[in-house]
Scaffold this active site. Structure first.
Site, PDB file in Angstrom:
ATOM      1  N   ASN A 250      -2.500   2.529   3.437  1.00  0.00           N
ATOM      2  CA  ASN A 250      -2.015   3.891   3.735  1.00  0.00           C
ATOM      3  C   ASN A 250      -2.875   4.973   3.073  1.00  0.00           C
ATOM      4  OD1 ASN A 250       0.249   3.344   5.379  1.00  0.00           O
ATOM      5  ND2 ASN A 250       1.367   2.631   3.574  1.00  0.00           N
TER       6      ASN A 250
ATOM      7  N   ASP B 297       0.848  -1.204   0.000  1.00  0.00           N
ATOM      8  CA  ASP B 297       0.000   0.000   0.000  1.00  0.00           C
ATOM      9  C   ASP B 297       0.881   1.250   0.000  1.00  0.00           C
ATOM     10  OD1 ASP B 297      -0.759   0.366   3.572  1.00  0.00           O
ATOM     11  OD2 ASP B 297       1.006  -0.455   2.558  1.00  0.00           O
TER      12      ASP B 297
ATOM     13  N   PHE C 190      -1.011  -1.112  12.364  1.00  0.00           N
ATOM     14  CA  PHE C 190      -1.886  -0.587  11.310  1.00  0.00           C
ATOM     15  C   PHE C 190      -2.319  -1.663  10.305  1.00  0.00           C
ATOM     16  CE2 PHE C 190      -3.698   2.658   8.682  1.00  0.00           C
ATOM     17  CZ  PHE C 190      -3.439   2.287   7.374  1.00  0.00           C
ATOM     18  N   ASN C 191      -1.389  -2.387   9.699  1.00  0.00           N
ATOM     19  CA  ASN C 191      -1.734  -3.326   8.628  1.00  0.00           C
ATOM     20  C   ASN C 191      -2.739  -4.376   9.092  1.00  0.00           C
ATOM     21  OD1 ASN C 191      -0.077  -2.060   6.794  1.00  0.00           O
ATOM     22  ND2 ASN C 191       1.636  -3.472   7.080  1.00  0.00           N
TER      23      ASN C 191
ATOM     24  N   HIS D 147       9.703  -0.046   8.183  1.00  0.00           N
ATOM     25  CA  HIS D 147       8.999  -1.288   8.525  1.00  0.00           C
ATOM     26  C   HIS D 147       9.037  -2.326   7.389  1.00  0.00           C
ATOM     27  CE1 HIS D 147       7.134   0.865  11.949  1.00  0.00           C
ATOM     28  NE2 HIS D 147       6.831   1.816  11.095  1.00  0.00           N
ATOM     29  N   ASP D 148       8.526  -1.931   6.230  1.00  0.00           N
ATOM     30  CA  ASP D 148       8.242  -2.907   5.178  1.00  0.00           C
ATOM     31  C   ASP D 148       9.489  -3.563   4.605  1.00  0.00           C
ATOM     32  OD1 ASP D 148       5.502  -0.880   3.929  1.00  0.00           O
ATOM     33  OD2 ASP D 148       5.552  -2.426   5.473  1.00  0.00           O
TER      34      ASP D 148
ATOM     35  N   THR E 249       3.113  -6.098   2.312  1.00  0.00           N
ATOM     36  CA  THR E 249       3.598  -5.063   3.236  1.00  0.00           C
ATOM     37  C   THR E 249       2.512  -4.038   3.553  1.00  0.00           C
ATOM     38  OG1 THR E 249       4.489  -3.811   1.360  1.00  0.00           O
ATOM     39  CG2 THR E 249       6.006  -5.298   2.525  1.00  0.00           C
TER      40      THR E 249
ATOM     41  N   ASP F 244       6.841   0.893   1.928  1.00  0.00           N
ATOM     42  CA  ASP F 244       6.605  -0.092   0.868  1.00  0.00           C
ATOM     43  C   ASP F 244       7.532   0.196  -0.314  1.00  0.00           C
ATOM     44  OD1 ASP F 244       3.873   0.788   2.184  1.00  0.00           O
ATOM     45  OD2 ASP F 244       3.541  -1.264   1.548  1.00  0.00           O
TER      46      ASP F 244
HETATM   47  O1  RIB Z   1       2.529  -0.119  10.732  1.00  0.00           O
HETATM   48  C1  RIB Z   1       3.403   0.060   9.654  1.00  0.00           C
HETATM   49  C2  RIB Z   1       2.781  -0.408   8.389  1.00  0.00           C
HETATM   50  O2  RIB Z   1       1.632   0.370   8.095  1.00  0.00           O
HETATM   51  C3  RIB Z   1       3.699  -0.247   7.157  1.00  0.00           C
HETATM   52  O3  RIB Z   1       3.426  -1.258   6.237  1.00  0.00           O
HETATM   53  C4  RIB Z   1       3.287   1.076   6.594  1.00  0.00           C
HETATM   54  O4  RIB Z   1       3.529   1.158   5.176  1.00  0.00           O
HETATM   55  C5  RIB Z   1       1.814   1.044   6.850  1.00  0.00           C
HETATM   56  O5  RIB Z   1       1.208   0.289   5.824  1.00  0.00           O
HETATM   57 CA    CA Z   2       2.887  -0.688   3.933  1.00  0.00          CA
END
Ligand code: RIB
Ligand code: CA
Length: 313
Positions: free
Chosen positions: A40, A11, A165-166, A238-239, A124, A16
């Site tokens: 996102n 996203d 979040f994801n 993160h990703d 991701t 990403d």
């Molecule tokens: O929490 C971090 C994640 O949420 C990452 O994948 C960032 O791109 C968002 O999608």
């Molecule tokens: Ca992401």
């Protein structure tokens, strides 16, 4: 060397984009397809960003648009982190290719069926497309080698105290994925918040000097803005950890755990709950990454951008 066939699903999203920059630069990986998901930003924006990133990277593989909303929950977007476009910051090229005339799930199905060997999925963002694939084509599970995902966290969340979040955006999808029986590498907040890229690393990347390096440095600068306001000393990319886990697992500490996803509740919906003490007596379903050599991770990103052309003389 046998390259690992993968499908990127994300996203974008700054992290990403950096994960894909790393994947596309890796000789160990063969990217078979790219699919966008809502997270996102809206699916329209993440798809446009997907196409612009792939154009920038010269990544011309079948690319398709994902589902417009989570399986059950209402969409959540993150403009405070990634901006109104979902990828604010540097100017990017307009797409120089068309999407394939099929959905993300149809493309995933086609690619997996046609692959000579089992395919690794690298989601991701929210797991909406991956869950949709597993619901529509459970017979393909045997041709999915593993799922290396960014999502969750066994100690805390970042969108609620309990949920990352994801996973929170589509907890029903995450529950389908974690209960699928397919081997999972989970790059959750436990490790991704240690995968910090510091401002001095931004400069190392910028100094590589080619157009992609400059864009990545600017993505980092934008991504750092939100995190600095939250007291972070750098940008947690993160990703990219979900990609790095496939090519350099030796720089990480992983723990085999049984993880389940909470899909209900006022306080804990979207939590990824790990059974550290084995009280459930269930076999582990995930390799949960708990630690990383940060410097080695940062070096991976610096080396990756060198792939995209020689440094300016
Ligand atoms: O929490 C971090 C994640 O949420 C990452 O994948 C960032 O791109 C968002 O999608
Ligand atoms: Ca992401």
């Amino acid at each position: 060397m046998n390259r690992i066939p993968i499908i990127l699903d994300g996203d974008p999203g700054h992290d990403d984009a950096m994960a894909w920059t790393l994947a596309n630069a890796s000789d160990e990986l063969e990217i078979l397809a790219v699919t966008s998901c809502c997270g996102n930003q809206t699916i329209e924006k993440t798809t446009y960003n997907t196409m612009r990133i792939c154009t920038l990277l010269g990544l011309h593989v079948p690319t398709a648009k994902g589902r417009p909303r989570p399986l059950v929950s209402a969409p959540i977007i993150a403009p405070t982190v990634h901006g109104e476009s979902g990828l604010d910051g540097p100017k990017l090229p307009e797409p120089d290719f068309e999407l394939v005339p099929m959905t993300a799930i149809e493309l995933m199905e086609k690619v997996i069926r046609e692959s000579d060997e089992p395919v690794t999925l690298v989601p991701t963002g929210p797991l909406t497309n991956v869950a949709g694939l597993l619901l529509a084509h459970p017979e393909l599970k045997s041709k999915i080698r593993q799922i290396s995902l960014m999502g969750g966290g066994v100690q805390y969340g970042n969108w609620t105290p309990a949920a990352e979040f994801n996973i929170l955006v589509d907890p029903e999808a995450a529950e389908i994925v974690f209960s699928s029986g397919i081997p999972i590498i989970m790059a959750g907040l436990d490790v991704t918040e240690k995968a910090m890229i510091f401002p001095e690393d931004f400069e190392r990347i910028r100094a590589v000097g080619n157009p992609v390096a400059k864009v990545v440095a600017e993505w980092l600068e934008f991504f750092y803005q939100f995190h600095r306001s939250m007291g972070y000393e750098g940008a947690p990319v993160h990703d990219a950890v979900a990609v790095a886990a496939l090519i350099h697992p030796e720089i990480m500490e992983m723990k085999d755990l049984y993880v389940e996803v909470e899909t209900e509740g006022d306080f804990c919906k979207g939590a990824t709950v790990a059974d550290f003490r084995g009280v459930l007596g269930k076999a582990p379903n995930a390799k949960v990454i708990m630690g990383i050599d940060r410097k080695a991770f940062a070096d991976l990103l610096v080396e990756a951008v060198k792939h995209y052309g020689e440094a300016e003389k």
